[in-house]
Design an enzyme around this catalytic site. Structure first.
Site, PDB file in Angstrom:
ATOM      1  N   LYS A 107      -7.115   1.463  -3.155  1.00 31.83           N
ATOM      2  CA  LYS A 107      -7.023   1.122  -1.875  1.00 31.83           C
ATOM      3  C   LYS A 107      -6.860   2.244  -0.859  1.00 31.83           C
ATOM      4  O   LYS A 107      -7.466   1.921   0.377  1.00 31.83           O
ATOM      5  CB  LYS A 107      -5.417   0.603  -1.864  1.00 31.83           C
ATOM      6  CG  LYS A 107      -4.851   0.059  -0.582  1.00 31.83           C
ATOM      7  CD  LYS A 107      -5.371  -1.342   0.130  1.00 31.83           C
ATOM      8  CE  LYS A 107      -4.822  -1.199   1.452  1.00 31.83           C
ATOM      9  NZ  LYS A 107      -5.084  -2.429   2.136  1.00 31.83           N
ATOM     10  N   THR A 125       0.845  -1.144   0.003  1.00 35.10           N
ATOM     11  CA  THR A 125      -0.009  -0.122   0.155  1.00 35.10           C
ATOM     12  C   THR A 125       0.828   1.227  -0.284  1.00 35.10           C
ATOM     13  O   THR A 125       1.714   1.491   0.895  1.00 35.10           O
ATOM     14  CB  THR A 125      -0.947   0.009   1.230  1.00 35.10           C
ATOM     15  OG1 THR A 125      -1.624  -1.338   1.231  1.00 35.10           O
ATOM     16  CG2 THR A 125      -1.976   1.040   1.230  1.00 35.10           C
TER      17      THR A 125
HETATM   18  P1  NAP Z   1       5.608  -6.427   7.484  1.00 34.81           P
HETATM   19  O1  NAP Z   1       5.296  -7.475   8.259  1.00 34.81           O
HETATM   20  O2  NAP Z   1       6.353  -5.190   8.107  1.00 34.81           O
HETATM   21  O3  NAP Z   1       6.456  -6.737   6.037  1.00 34.81           O
HETATM   22  C1  NAP Z   1       6.987  -5.954   5.361  1.00 34.81           C
HETATM   23  C2  NAP Z   1       8.281  -6.685   5.138  1.00 34.81           C
HETATM   24  O4  NAP Z   1       8.845  -6.077   4.092  1.00 34.81           O
HETATM   25  C3  NAP Z   1       9.225  -7.018   6.079  1.00 34.81           C
HETATM   26  O5  NAP Z   1       9.585  -8.142   6.146  1.00 34.81           O
HETATM   27  C4  NAP Z   1      10.417  -6.092   5.815  1.00 34.81           C
HETATM   28  O6  NAP Z   1      11.756  -6.695   5.876  1.00 34.81           O
HETATM   29  C5  NAP Z   1      10.339  -6.186   4.176  1.00 34.81           C
HETATM   30  N1  NAP Z   1      10.986  -4.927   3.639  1.00 34.81           N
HETATM   31  C6  NAP Z   1      10.960  -3.661   4.079  1.00 34.81           C
HETATM   32  N2  NAP Z   1      11.902  -3.134   3.212  1.00 34.81           N
HETATM   33  C7  NAP Z   1      12.420  -3.923   2.434  1.00 34.81           C
HETATM   34  C8  NAP Z   1      13.687  -3.758   1.425  1.00 34.81           C
HETATM   35  N3  NAP Z   1      14.111  -2.545   1.152  1.00 34.81           N
HETATM   36  N4  NAP Z   1      14.169  -4.684   0.882  1.00 34.81           N
HETATM   37  C9  NAP Z   1      13.803  -5.832   1.384  1.00 34.81           C
HETATM   38  N5  NAP Z   1      12.527  -6.311   2.019  1.00 34.81           N
HETATM   39  C10 NAP Z   1      12.224  -4.870   2.697  1.00 34.81           C
HETATM   40  O7  NAP Z   1       4.241  -5.591   6.827  1.00 34.81           O
HETATM   41  P2  NAP Z   1       2.998  -6.267   6.529  1.00 34.81           P
HETATM   42  O8  NAP Z   1       1.833  -6.384   7.383  1.00 34.81           O
HETATM   43  O9  NAP Z   1       3.357  -7.718   5.702  1.00 34.81           O
HETATM   44  O10 NAP Z   1       2.457  -5.262   5.308  1.00 34.81           O
HETATM   45  C11 NAP Z   1       3.152  -5.176   4.205  1.00 34.81           C
HETATM   46  C12 NAP Z   1       2.297  -4.054   3.214  1.00 34.81           C
HETATM   47  O11 NAP Z   1       1.058  -4.423   3.052  1.00 34.81           O
HETATM   48  C13 NAP Z   1       2.463  -2.705   3.785  1.00 34.81           C
HETATM   49  O12 NAP Z   1       2.336  -1.596   2.923  1.00 34.81           O
HETATM   50  C14 NAP Z   1       0.888  -2.538   4.489  1.00 34.81           C
HETATM   51  O13 NAP Z   1       0.317  -1.528   4.564  1.00 34.81           O
HETATM   52  C15 NAP Z   1       0.107  -3.520   3.370  1.00 34.81           C
HETATM   53  N6  NAP Z   1      -1.167  -4.379   3.844  1.00 34.81           N
HETATM   54  C16 NAP Z   1      -1.024  -4.974   5.158  1.00 34.81           C
HETATM   55  C17 NAP Z   1      -2.192  -5.698   5.574  1.00 34.81           C
HETATM   56  C18 NAP Z   1      -2.120  -6.513   6.976  1.00 34.81           C
HETATM   57  O14 NAP Z   1      -3.237  -6.813   7.189  1.00 34.81           O
HETATM   58  N7  NAP Z   1      -1.033  -6.568   7.213  1.00 34.81           N
HETATM   59  C19 NAP Z   1      -3.421  -5.929   4.895  1.00 34.81           C
HETATM   60  C20 NAP Z   1      -3.065  -4.971   3.431  1.00 34.81           C
HETATM   61  C21 NAP Z   1      -1.892  -4.459   2.877  1.00 34.81           C
HETATM   62  P3  NAP Z   1      12.054  -6.931   7.656  1.00 34.81           P
HETATM   63  O15 NAP Z   1      11.872  -8.196   7.894  1.00 34.81           O
HETATM   64  O16 NAP Z   1      13.516  -6.584   7.810  1.00 34.81           O
HETATM   65  O17 NAP Z   1      11.281  -5.848   8.408  1.00 34.81           O
END
Ligand code: NAP
Length: 292
Positions: free
Chosen positions: A174, A99
């Site tokens: 979104k 997002t």
């Molecule tokens: P998350 O658990 O923080 O996952 C993000 C992942 O991206 C982490 O593992 C992080 O690495 C990795 N990352 C960040 N920067 C990076 C880089 N430069 N190179 C490689 N990997 C990188 O977050 P999430 O809940 O999965 O959400 C991810 C996205 O989806 C967000 O934008 C969120 O708003 C959206 N979203 C989430 C949900 C939900 O319910 N969770 C629903 C819809 C949309 P590290 O392991 O090092 O932190």
């Protein structure tokens, strides 16, 4: 789509972990990268192939999906020194599921065009549970023919896939989704506070309301988590603040005043200041219940 197609997946957090697993289980060779290596361990055990950078993922794959945290992370993954565009080759497709900002989706699409790479924006909704179940809703912006080609991959983790228009339109859809959720989260929390203050059985209230006109995803999914005092993410408070910030920024560009969304943004900022930015969004209730 051809099962010999090499698929890359970058970002193996709460959402990406499950989404990548669905692609792997559908039989596609899967190349993975994440900032923190250990989050790839489980998938590698299940057959995914670790790559040392986004650049290497791009070199190895026909199609690359990304779901990282913030627009800045998207910039690092696509435009960084060892980013996707460094390893890109003509004919590839990149899909950003993060997002993020509509304007960044448009910028990546343009940069991709110069290299013969088609970039789609396809943020998702449905939360951690939707990702695990492979029942997400994907909101897509970009080229229709490319979406048709990659649809079988998106279908491995999505129950609904809709094209909303050109690059950035998926991100606008979104943002619309997150504006709606500003109402359902604040409404859900106020409903539970009111019912509790008036001595009602909260489990019964949730069961009754989810069967009527007040039913919504926040109430049916996050209400029960609150009753179990489960504030784990789910969906991080810090990410929701990012999303509401994007929605308010875009609203301002369109000369729109969104007072309900602004109120939710302010409440979530307050929650983060109290130290809950890494909790799930259902922790909003802590603004009041911790004091109760
Ligand atoms: P998350 O658990 O923080 O996952 C993000 C992942 O991206 C982490 O593992 C992080 O690495 C990795 N990352 C960040 N920067 C990076 C880089 N430069 N190179 C490689 N990997 C990188 O977050 P999430 O809940 O999965 O959400 C991810 C996205 O989806 C967000 O934008 C969120 O708003 C959206 N979203 C989430 C949900 C939900 O319910 N969770 C629903 C819809 C949309 P590290 O392991 O090092 O932190």
């Amino acid at each position: 789509m051809d099962q010999t197609l090499k698929v890359g997946f970058i970002g193996l957090g709460v959402m990406g972990q499950s989404m990548a697993r669905h692609i792997l289980r559908a039989g596609y060779p899967l190349y993975v990268y994440n900032r923190t290596r250990s989050k790839a361990n489980q998938l590698v055990e299940e057959g995914a192939i670790w790559q040392a950078s986004p650049e290497e993922v791009a070199q190895a794959c026909d199609l690359v999906l990304t779901i990282v945290g913030y627009p800045e992370d998207v910039e690092a993954v696509y435009l960084g020194e060892k980013g996707l565009f460094k390893g890109a080759h003509s004919g590839q497709v990149f899909i950003d599921l993060t997002t993020s900002r509509p304007s960044l989706a448009q910028e990546l699409t343009k940069k991709g065009q110069a290299l013969g790479v088609t970039v789609l924006d396809a943020p998702v909704s449905g939360g951690d549970l939707g990702a695990k179940a492979g029942r997400l809703t994907a909101m897509v912006g970009g080229d229709a023919a490319t979406l048709d080609q990659v649809r079988p991959i998106l279908e491995t983790f999505s129950a609904s896939i809709q094209l909303h228009g050109s690059a950035g339109s998926g991100q606008h859809a979104k943002a619309s989704n997150q504006i709606m959720i500003a109402g359902t989260m604040t409404g859900m929390v106020e409903t539970l506070r009111y019912a509790k203050a008036n001595g009602l059985d909260l489990e019964k209230v949730i069961a009754t309301l989810t069967g009527g006109a007040a039913n919504n995803w926040s109430l049916s999914n996050y209400g029960p988590r609150i009753l179990k005092s489960d504030y784990s993410p789910g969906f991080f408070v810090k990410h929701y603040i990012k999303d509401l910030g994007i929605a308010l920024e875009e609203a301002e560009k369109a000369n729109l005043n969104l007072p309900g969304t602004k109120l939710a943004y302010d409440l979530y900022q307050e929650l983060a200041k109290e130290g809950h930015e890494n909790d799930g969004t259902q922790a909003l209730i802590k603004l009041w219940w911790d004091q109760a």
